[in-house]
Design an enzyme around this catalytic site. Structure first.
Site, PDB file in Angstrom:
ATOM      1  N   HIS A   1      -7.924  -5.464  -0.257  1.00  0.00           N
ATOM      2  CA  HIS A   1      -6.674  -4.749  -0.025  1.00  0.00           C
ATOM      3  C   HIS A   1      -6.085  -5.149   1.327  1.00  0.00           C
ATOM      4  CE1 HIS A   1      -3.818  -1.400  -0.274  1.00  0.00           C
ATOM      5  NE2 HIS A   1      -4.147  -1.067   0.965  1.00  0.00           N
TER       6      HIS A   1
ATOM      7  N   GLU B   1      -9.179  -5.703  -4.831  1.00  0.00           N
ATOM      8  CA  GLU B   1      -8.438  -4.682  -4.082  1.00  0.00           C
ATOM      9  C   GLU B   1      -9.326  -3.664  -3.379  1.00  0.00           C
ATOM     10  OE1 GLU B   1      -4.980  -3.856  -2.672  1.00  0.00           O
ATOM     11  OE2 GLU B   1      -4.611  -4.586  -4.692  1.00  0.00           O
TER      12      GLU B   1
ATOM     13  N   SER C   1       0.838  -1.190   0.000  1.00  0.00           N
ATOM     14  CA  SER C   1       0.000   0.000   0.000  1.00  0.00           C
ATOM     15  C   SER C   1       0.886   1.258   0.000  1.00  0.00           C
ATOM     16  CB  SER C   1      -0.966  -0.047   1.183  1.00  0.00           C
ATOM     17  OG  SER C   1      -1.991   0.901   1.043  1.00  0.00           O
TER      18      SER C   1
END
Length: 380
Positions: A293, A184, A69
């Site tokens: 995610h 995601e 990330s």
């Protein structure tokens, strides 16, 4: 990674939010321009590794940087930072690509001046005034518009936009592993529901798509009908997983980045898609989000909160294989090895390695087809 893969694992802390990424002309010094203090902290840690890692059994000539990330974006920034040259030899990006632009230095400084002014720090004494504030006073400050603080392009730490630097050959050329998760953006769509206090409605889905995609909204709505998904929230997650202009977490950004490294960057690339749609949740109550995610973190680390402990037998087998891929890449620049499915170097999107549990769960897939890349390219 340490016990199974034989890696010496180093984790670092660095300044975050306003402390790490405030750009302000009065904070520029002979040591560098402001806006990227967090990245400078990371480079200080990498220099520490060069000086000290041999004492821990590590090799200062074989260092891999990895992040997820915001950490993946840090990896991108270090790939193009002159100050990081020679401090690492391979790079892993999880859910963050190098194809999306950073805020330019001049614009970031305008944002910083406005934020400082809101704290009463103006004129020639702005820097001293900011340094006189307590952490509690500074921590809540966000830029106008409510967005977060991010690294900036321009100045000494990241002189150029990452994509431009790679395209021009002005980057720290090393082998790269990159990728994202199959679903995601489902996590962010679900968090938006939590923030609003109610689930997204079909009408709200249409409004969200129109707000995000403007003149292309009708085509997007036709390609991603709300009725094609279990809920409007997951419909929005599917759209945004495939492409949001300028957002580095999406699959159009991942594929753009892989192609950039392969062609302009002229380096070996391995592209992955974490695809366990039954991964345990990272946050209580947020279930049914597929391969969201951050879902892969529990397969590589003992994630705080116990998600890693919830893996079933097939998931633990996937975790073992993923750790083998990651640590082999860190050691040699090639994730392949005996006892695990072959992972082709990236030449086309069909070389994306899908990582899922069970028989044939690890296999090449065409990420461009899965994520409707041609459609999004057609929209420009």
């Amino acid at each position: 990674m340490a016990s199974q893969g034989g890696a010496v694992v180093v984790t670092v802390n660095y300044r975050l939010a306003i402390f790490g990424f405030l750009a302000h002309p009065d904070l520029n010094t002979g040591e560098g321009t402001s806006g990227n203090f967090g990245l400078q902290d990371q480079q200080a840690a990498l220099r520490w590794v060069q000086r000290n890692i041999a004492a821990f059994g590590g090799d200062p000539g074989n260092v891999t940087i990895a992040g997820e990330s915001a950490g993946a974006m840090s990896v991108c920034d270090q790939l193009v930072s002159p100050g990081a040259r020679g401090l690492f030899h391979k790079a892993i990006e999880q859910s963050g690509s190098c194809s999306s632009p950073l805020v330019p230095q001049a614009q970031a400084e305008q944002i910083g001046v406005a934020a400082a002014s809101g704290l009463g720090c103006t004129g020639e004494g702005a820097a001293a005034c900011l340094r006189g504030k307590t952490a509690a006073e500074l921590a809540p400050v966000v830029p106008a518009g409510g967005q977060g603080w991010f690294p900036v392009a321009g100045g000494t730490t990241v002189p150029r936009q990452p994509a431009d630097a790679i395209a021009s050959g002005r980057w720290n050329r090393v082998p790269v592993m990159l990728g994202g998760t199959r679903d995601e953006m489902n996590l962010f769509a679900a968090l938006a529901d939590v923030q609003s206090g109610s689930p997204l409605t079909p009408e709200g889905y249409t409004q969200a798509v129109r707000a995000r995609y403007g003149e292309n909204a009708d085509e997007v709505l036709a390609r991603y009908p709300v009725t094609g998904h279990p809920t409007p929230t997951l419909a929005l997650g599917a759209v945004q997983t495939d492409c949001v202009p300028g957002l580095p977490l999406t699959w159009c950004a991942n594929l753009d980045s892989a192609e950039l490294f392969r062609t302009a960057g002229r380096t070996r690339v391995h592209l992955f898609e974490f695809a366990d749609r039954t991964a345990p949740p990272l946050f209580p109550g947020l279930t049914g989000l597929g391969a969201f995610h951050g879902a892969e973190l529990a397969y590589l680390f003992d994630v705080s909160g116990g998600a890693a402990a919830e893996l079933n037998a097939d998931q633990r087998a996937l975790s073992t294989t993923m750790i083998a891929y990651w640590t082999a890449f860190a050691a040699t620049g090639d994730p392949n090895g005996a006892g695990r499915p072959a992972w082709p170097a990236y030449a086309t999107p069909a070389d994306t390695l899908s990582l899922a549990p069970g028989a044939n769960g690890i296999r090449p897939v065409d990420a461009a087809t899965e994520h409707q890349y041609a459609f999004w390219q057609g929209l420009g």
